[in-house]
Motif scaffolding. Structure first.
Motif, short mmCIF file in Angstrom:
data_model
loop_
_atom_site.label_atom_id
_atom_site.label_comp_id
_atom_site.label_asym_id
_atom_site.label_seq_id
_atom_site.Cartn_x
_atom_site.Cartn_y
_atom_site.Cartn_z
N LYS A 200 47.44 17.31 99.20
CA LYS A 200 46.14 17.98 99.18
C LYS A 200 45.48 17.88 97.80
CE LYS A 200 46.88 21.22 102.98
NZ LYS A 200 46.78 22.62 103.43
N ILE A 202 42.28 15.93 95.64
CA ILE A 202 41.03 15.15 95.66
C ILE A 202 40.85 14.54 94.28
CG2 ILE A 202 38.53 15.24 95.97
CD1 ILE A 202 39.00 17.75 97.73
N SER A 243 35.38 15.23 102.51
CA SER A 243 36.15 16.24 103.24
C SER A 243 36.91 17.13 102.26
CB SER A 243 37.13 15.57 104.19
OG SER A 243 36.47 14.75 105.12
N ASN A 244 37.17 18.36 102.68
CA ASN A 244 38.06 19.29 101.98
C ASN A 244 37.48 19.85 100.68
OD1 ASN A 244 40.13 18.72 103.97
ND2 ASN A 244 40.41 16.79 102.89
N MET A 245 36.19 19.68 100.47
CA MET A 245 35.52 20.31 99.34
C MET A 245 34.02 20.37 99.61
SD MET A 245 35.04 17.44 96.36
CE MET A 245 33.37 18.00 96.04
N ALA A 272 36.84 23.57 96.22
CA ALA A 272 37.82 23.01 97.14
C ALA A 272 38.04 23.93 98.33
CB ALA A 272 39.15 22.78 96.43
N ASP A 273 38.35 23.35 99.48
CA ASP A 273 38.79 24.13 100.63
C ASP A 273 40.14 24.76 100.30
OD1 ASP A 273 36.52 23.25 101.86
OD2 ASP A 273 37.54 21.90 103.27
N GLU A 274 40.54 25.72 101.12
CA GLU A 274 41.78 26.45 100.86
C GLU A 274 42.97 25.50 100.74
OE1 GLU A 274 42.45 29.92 103.31
OE2 GLU A 274 40.32 29.99 103.83
N TRP A 276 43.46 23.00 98.68
CA TRP A 276 43.17 21.69 98.10
C TRP A 276 42.96 21.82 96.60
CZ3 TRP A 276 43.19 16.82 100.38
CH2 TRP A 276 43.47 16.82 101.75
N TYR A 305 39.67 29.90 94.23
CA TYR A 305 39.07 29.58 95.53
C TYR A 305 37.99 30.60 95.91
CZ TYR A 305 42.88 26.24 95.90
OH TYR A 305 43.73 25.18 95.67
#
Length: 390
Positions: A200, A202, A243-245, A272-274, A276, A305
């Motif tokens: 996870k 980026i 994706s994911n942010m 960032a998503d949870e 990541w 987050y």
């Protein structure tokens, strides 16, 4: 609703750490009456999610503090959910300019030790006995360190929870044995979330040419970017569909964060998503020294987050003569703590974003709202913490 009836559903948190003792040797002028001394324990990384773990029946110190005092059912941190923004907001209630003030006494950060922390607390109580202090604050970070290094659900973090409990239990026992009328408040800045450097991550260099970026501040859940002239829109377009942010321009930051209008906010904010983690590349990932052989280990927990997610929620516990007993308070926000501290110490608060209507519910019916001509007392504490930690 009482703490006694709700204890089995409560959640508590991690390891503690000595850092900071701030003492004031005089009371601000104009008090309606002498306030009770205030001992403030600042527990970095203590998550609301840790309350109610399987070991809760052994947490006699924290349990007693909750059952005979006040527990807030969640304390929402400010965004970004990091150390400094939240301690700043705890002591100002908002983004307030800090003036050139200094603590009357500041014990430098001395390293990790529950023994040192207890010594600092004992020193504060001695000053209270002598009438030479109105308020003392002790900072402790093992909560955050154990959670970051080993993960929020690790045995190391659970062991830290036991240390915190022992410190609280010893403190309340000492206050009783000395027959002191002291208010004890335990508050944290944010929780922690599990992260995984294997799956996870980026890496921004995979999406943005390096010469587009003037400055990147931070890595992790929240990252701030300044672009070279004329590149802001290009960078935004390159990142907006990842994706994911999520990437925000300054005017697009959600209003609920109360963040985008800040004068120091970067043109682009990445969230960032949870779970990541955002970094420039894997070479820049943060590792820590695991053992005496200087081997490096990946971090397993992180903060920063979205401040609405459960894992980021902080903790507020309060016990003493000015607080109700066995009271479960509705959820609060970090900025609400400022008017509470002001009134406990007998200070008229400066303009802030906190809610006195919420926090006055924590106080006993015999508590008198303080009146004072001093208007910068809590700004003192914000600056003092910054000075002692740098």
């Amino acid at each position: 609703m009482t703490c006694a009836s709700q204890w089995k559903s409560l959640r508590f948190g991690p390891d503690f750490y000595l850092g900071l003792l701030i003492l004031c040797n005089h009371l601000p002028p104009g008090l309606s009456k002498d306030p009770h001394p205030l001992l403030l324990i600042l527990a970095e990384g203590l998550s609301e999610m840790y309350l109610g773990e399987g070991s809760r029946e052994k947490l006699t110190g924290l349990r007693e503090m909750a059952m005979h005092g006040v527990l807030a059912r969640g304390l929402m941190p400010v965004f970004p959910t990091l150390f400094y923004p939240n301690y700043y907001s705890l002591f100002t209630g908002c983004d307030v300019a800090v003036f050139k003030v200094q603590p009357s006494f500041c014990q430098p950060y001395s390293g990790r030790s529950s023994v040192l922390t207890q010594e600092a607390i004992a020193d504060a109580l001695q000053h209270f006995q002598q009438g030479s202090a109105a308020m003392a604050a002790v900072y402790y970070e093992d909560v955050a360190l154990a959670g970051r290094h080993h993960g929020p659900g690790s045995e190391a973090r659970r062991a830290a929870l036991a240390n915190l409990d022992a410190i609280v239990r010893n403190t309340t026992d000492t206050i009783r044995s000395l027959r002191l009328d002291v208010n004890l408040v335990l508050v944290s800045d944010h929780g922690l979330m599990d992260i995984d450097f294997d799956d996870k991550v980026i890496e921004l260099e995979n999406y943005i040419p390096a010469h587009f970026i003037k400055k990147q501040m931070d890595k992790g859940a929240t990252v701030n970017l300044w672009t070279n002239d004329g590149r802001e829109d290009e960078v935004y377009q390159l990142l907006k569909d990842l994706s994911n942010m999520t990437v925000y321009r300054r005017n697009e930051v959600p209003e609920r964060f109360h963040y985008g209008a800040g004068r120091f906010v970067s043109p682009l904010t990445l969230l960032a998503d949870e779970g990541w983690f955002i970094t420039w590349n894997r070479a820049a990932l943060p590792y820590w020294k695991n053992g005496g052989d200087s081997s490096l280990a990946p971090n397993r927990g992180w903060d920063g987050y979205d401040n609405s997610v459960l894992s980021m929620q902080a903790v507020l516990l309060a016990w003493g003569p000015d607080f109700k007993q066995s009271y479960i308070a509705p959820p609060l926000h970090t900025v609400d703590v400022y008017p509470l501290l002001c009134n406990l110490t007998g200070v008229s608060p400066l303009p802030h974003n906190g809610s006195w209507e919420k926090v006055h519910l924590l106080l006993s019916s015999s508590f008198d709202i303080r009146t004072s001509t001093c208007t910068s007392w809590l700004i003192f504490w914000a600056m003092a913490i910054w000075m002692c930690m740098t």
